[in-house]
Design an enzyme around this catalytic site. Structure first.
Site, PDB file in Angstrom:
ATOM      1  N   ASP A  82      53.373  13.079  16.502  1.00 14.39           N
ATOM      2  CA  ASP A  82      54.593  12.978  17.387  1.00 14.39           C
ATOM      3  C   ASP A  82      54.629  13.824  18.557  1.00 14.39           C
ATOM      4  O   ASP A  82      54.848  13.266  19.605  1.00 14.39           O
ATOM      5  CB  ASP A  82      55.776  13.156  16.384  1.00 14.39           C
ATOM      6  CG  ASP A  82      56.522  12.163  15.630  1.00 14.39           C
ATOM      7  OD1 ASP A  82      55.698  10.922  15.506  1.00 14.39           O
ATOM      8  OD2 ASP A  82      57.741  12.028  15.799  1.00 14.39           O
ATOM      9  N   TYR A 121      52.345  14.500   0.582  1.00 12.64           N
ATOM     10  CA  TYR A 121      53.220  13.281   0.404  1.00 12.64           C
ATOM     11  C   TYR A 121      52.910  12.571  -0.747  1.00 12.64           C
ATOM     12  O   TYR A 121      53.640  11.576  -1.235  1.00 12.64           O
ATOM     13  CB  TYR A 121      52.404  12.263   1.395  1.00 12.64           C
ATOM     14  CG  TYR A 121      52.918  12.336   2.888  1.00 12.64           C
ATOM     15  CD1 TYR A 121      52.786  13.687   3.727  1.00 12.64           C
ATOM     16  CD2 TYR A 121      53.796  11.373   3.805  1.00 12.64           C
ATOM     17  CE1 TYR A 121      53.394  13.800   5.014  1.00 12.64           C
ATOM     18  CE2 TYR A 121      54.123  11.396   4.693  1.00 12.64           C
ATOM     19  CZ  TYR A 121      53.973  12.594   5.645  1.00 12.64           C
ATOM     20  OH  TYR A 121      54.622  12.650   6.610  1.00 12.64           O
ATOM     21  N   ASP A 173      49.632  26.104  13.993  1.00 11.77           N
ATOM     22  CA  ASP A 173      50.645  26.442  15.028  1.00 11.77           C
ATOM     23  C   ASP A 173      50.235  26.628  16.537  1.00 11.77           C
ATOM     24  O   ASP A 173      50.882  26.359  17.237  1.00 11.77           O
ATOM     25  CB  ASP A 173      51.421  27.775  14.437  1.00 11.77           C
ATOM     26  CG  ASP A 173      50.407  28.791  13.870  1.00 11.77           C
ATOM     27  OD1 ASP A 173      49.252  28.563  13.832  1.00 11.77           O
ATOM     28  OD2 ASP A 173      50.957  30.051  13.497  1.00 11.77           O
ATOM     29  N   ASP A 182      51.037  13.941  10.663  1.00 12.52           N
ATOM     30  CA  ASP A 182      52.136  13.440  10.955  1.00 12.52           C
ATOM     31  C   ASP A 182      53.082  14.222  12.343  1.00 12.52           C
ATOM     32  O   ASP A 182      53.602  13.473  13.132  1.00 12.52           O
ATOM     33  CB  ASP A 182      53.162  13.161   9.903  1.00 12.52           C
ATOM     34  CG  ASP A 182      54.464  12.788  10.165  1.00 12.52           C
ATOM     35  OD1 ASP A 182      54.628  11.552  10.614  1.00 12.52           O
ATOM     36  OD2 ASP A 182      55.414  13.407   9.813  1.00 12.52           O
TER      37      ASP A 182
HETATM   38  C1  IPM Z   1      54.545   8.128  10.083  1.00 12.81           C
HETATM   39  C2  IPM Z   1      55.879   8.284   9.398  1.00 12.81           C
HETATM   40  C3  IPM Z   1      55.755   8.343   8.166  1.00 12.81           C
HETATM   41  C4  IPM Z   1      55.021   9.288   7.608  1.00 12.81           C
HETATM   42  C5  IPM Z   1      57.171   8.385   7.173  1.00 12.81           C
HETATM   43  C6  IPM Z   1      58.136   6.965   7.434  1.00 12.81           C
HETATM   44  C7  IPM Z   1      57.123   8.378   5.806  1.00 12.81           C
HETATM   45  O1  IPM Z   1      56.372   9.279  10.065  1.00 12.81           O
HETATM   46  O2  IPM Z   1      53.875   7.096   9.795  1.00 12.81           O
HETATM   47  O3  IPM Z   1      54.149   8.870  11.002  1.00 12.81           O
HETATM   48  O4  IPM Z   1      55.440  10.523   7.454  1.00 12.81           O
HETATM   49  O5  IPM Z   1      53.856   9.238   7.358  1.00 12.81           O
HETATM   50 MN    MN Z   2      55.483  10.325  11.639  1.00 12.72          MN
END
Ligand code: IPM
Ligand code: MN
Ligand code: NAD
Length: 354
Positions: free
Chosen positions: A253, A135, A225, A249
């Site tokens: 999700d 990042y 993985d 990240d």
């Molecule tokens: C999150 C988002 C951010 C990240 C993006 C918008 C840069 O996906 O906060 O999870 O990757 O950290």
């Molecule tokens: Mn994210």
């Protein structure tokens, strides 16, 4: 007389502008002693005057506020995503908010796509390193647009950065209980050290060193993985996971999927002792923005997390209990089984957390 905490609110773009007002509504209803100031940092503002973060913006937030509550950034009218990078990643990096704490909890069995999983089975937390990794945007493009084009995106890992994230995870494990009151006992390092030997090697060495200082905590390891597969096969096994910026990240999700979707997941960007920033895990969701359908629960639970961080544990508890009841009674948006709009779902939680 208790002093009111000062909260900066930055709703941002898309559904951020819909879910954050609901979170604010709920904070007010909980009786939390806060003073609120709202900032318009967003795609809209950037398109109007080319400003992403006003001069002195981050220093001002640190000086004048106890915490920051953020919505989301991302707008199809700004394809470069430059404002999101400068505002969101700017806050994380320039305010040095090194621990991204992302709790993963299942509030109701009906929300989990897995068979036979109950709320007691999913109660873990991901501590994501938040100021380094890929990042940082170190690297560059060479011979762009030609057949010889080269793109380099460096993965920056410092001993200091890795160590403080890992230590935060062990401290978190020591200080926090699970929802059912039982102690947290295990910290798991998630990496890809079999392929990324330099950065992974550093994480491995630092993790083992720090783990020795916490003999009562079980230190574990999984490649990212394999962890993704395990998270779907059997999420019961996780307690505290620590990982780098990018893996954190991605796996959060995935973890949000176990909780009922991105509309459910909360997070805090924390540097102990400094002004910290709280935001739902989801993005600005352009296709559903402006339709009063976005789920405000992630933003509301994020607000509760922020209040708990500021010492308002009772108010945070009332909000969490109200959300839990809303989810159980399906007084929610459609994505988690209800029929309410964003505002109406926020109203219900606000009315039941006094
Ligand atoms: C999150 C988002 C951010 C990240 C993006 C918008 C840069 O996906 O906060 O999870 O990757 O950290
Ligand atoms: Mn994210
Ligand atoms: P997203 O999180 O915005 O949406 C992914 C999916 O989840 C979509 O189907 C969306 O409708 C759904 N969703 C998300 N939040 C929801 C909610 N509260 N209620 C109901 N459904 C919800 O991710 P994306 O589509 O990959 O990204 C959209 C934009 O948001 C991009 O510009 C991206 O860069 C940005 N983004 C910003 C942040 C942030 O500011 N923290 C986080 C992630 C993505």
């Amino acid at each position: 007389m208790s002093q009111k905490k000062r909260i900066a609110i930055i709703p941002g773009d898309g559904i951020g502008r819909e879910v954050i007002p609901e979170a604010v509504k709920v904070i007010t209803a909980s009786g939390a002693a806060v003073e609120i100031a709202t900032f318009d940092w967003s795609a809209e503002r950037f398109l109007a005057d080319a400003v992403t973060v006003p001069p002195d913006g981050f220093a001002m937030l640190g000086r004048e506020f106890d915490a920051i509550l953020v919505g989301a950034f991302g707008d199809p009218r700004v394809p470069s995503n430059i404002h999101a990078k400068e505002i969101l990643l700017g806050m994380r990096f320039k305010m040095d908010l090194y621990a991204n704490v992302r709790p993963v909890r299942l509030l109701d069995a009906s929300l989990c796509p897995l068979k036979g999983i109950e709320p007691k089975d999913i109660d873990f937390v991901v501590i994501r390193e938040n100021t380094e990794g890929v990042y940082v945007d170190a690297g560059g493009i060479f011979k762009q647009g030609t057949v010889d084009e080269v793109a380099i995106q460096e993965d920056i890992n410092t001993r200091k950065g890795v160590e403080r994230a890992v230590r935060y995870a062990f401290d978190y494990c020591e200080r926090h209980h699970k929802q059912d009151g039982s102690p947290r006992k295990r910290v798991l390092l998630c990496d890809k050290s079999n392929a990324m030997t330099y950065s992974g090697g550093l994480w491995q060495r630092v993790f083992k060193e720090v783990a020795r200082e916490y003999p009562q905590i079980t230190a574990e390891h999984m490649y990212v993985d394999a962890l993704c597969m395990q998270m779907v096969r059997d999420p019961r096994q996780f307690d505290v996971i620590v990982t780098n910026n990018m893996f954190g990240d991605i796996i959060t999700d995935l973890a949000a999927g176990l909780q009922g979707g991105l509309g459910m997941a909360a997070s805090g960007n924390i540097h102990p002792g400094k002004t910290s920033m709280f935001e739902p895990v989801h993005g600005s969701a352009p296709p559903i923005a402006g339709k009063n359908v976005a789920n405000p629960v992630g933003a509301i639970l994020t607000a509760a997390m922020m209040l708990a961080h500021l010492g308002m544990v009772m108010e945070a508890g009332k909000i969490e209990a109200s959300v839990l009841e809303a989810v159980r009674q399906k007084k929610t948006t459609q994505d988690i089984g209800g029929v309410l709009g964003t505002r109406e779902a926020g109203d219900w939680v606000a009315e039941h957390c006094g």
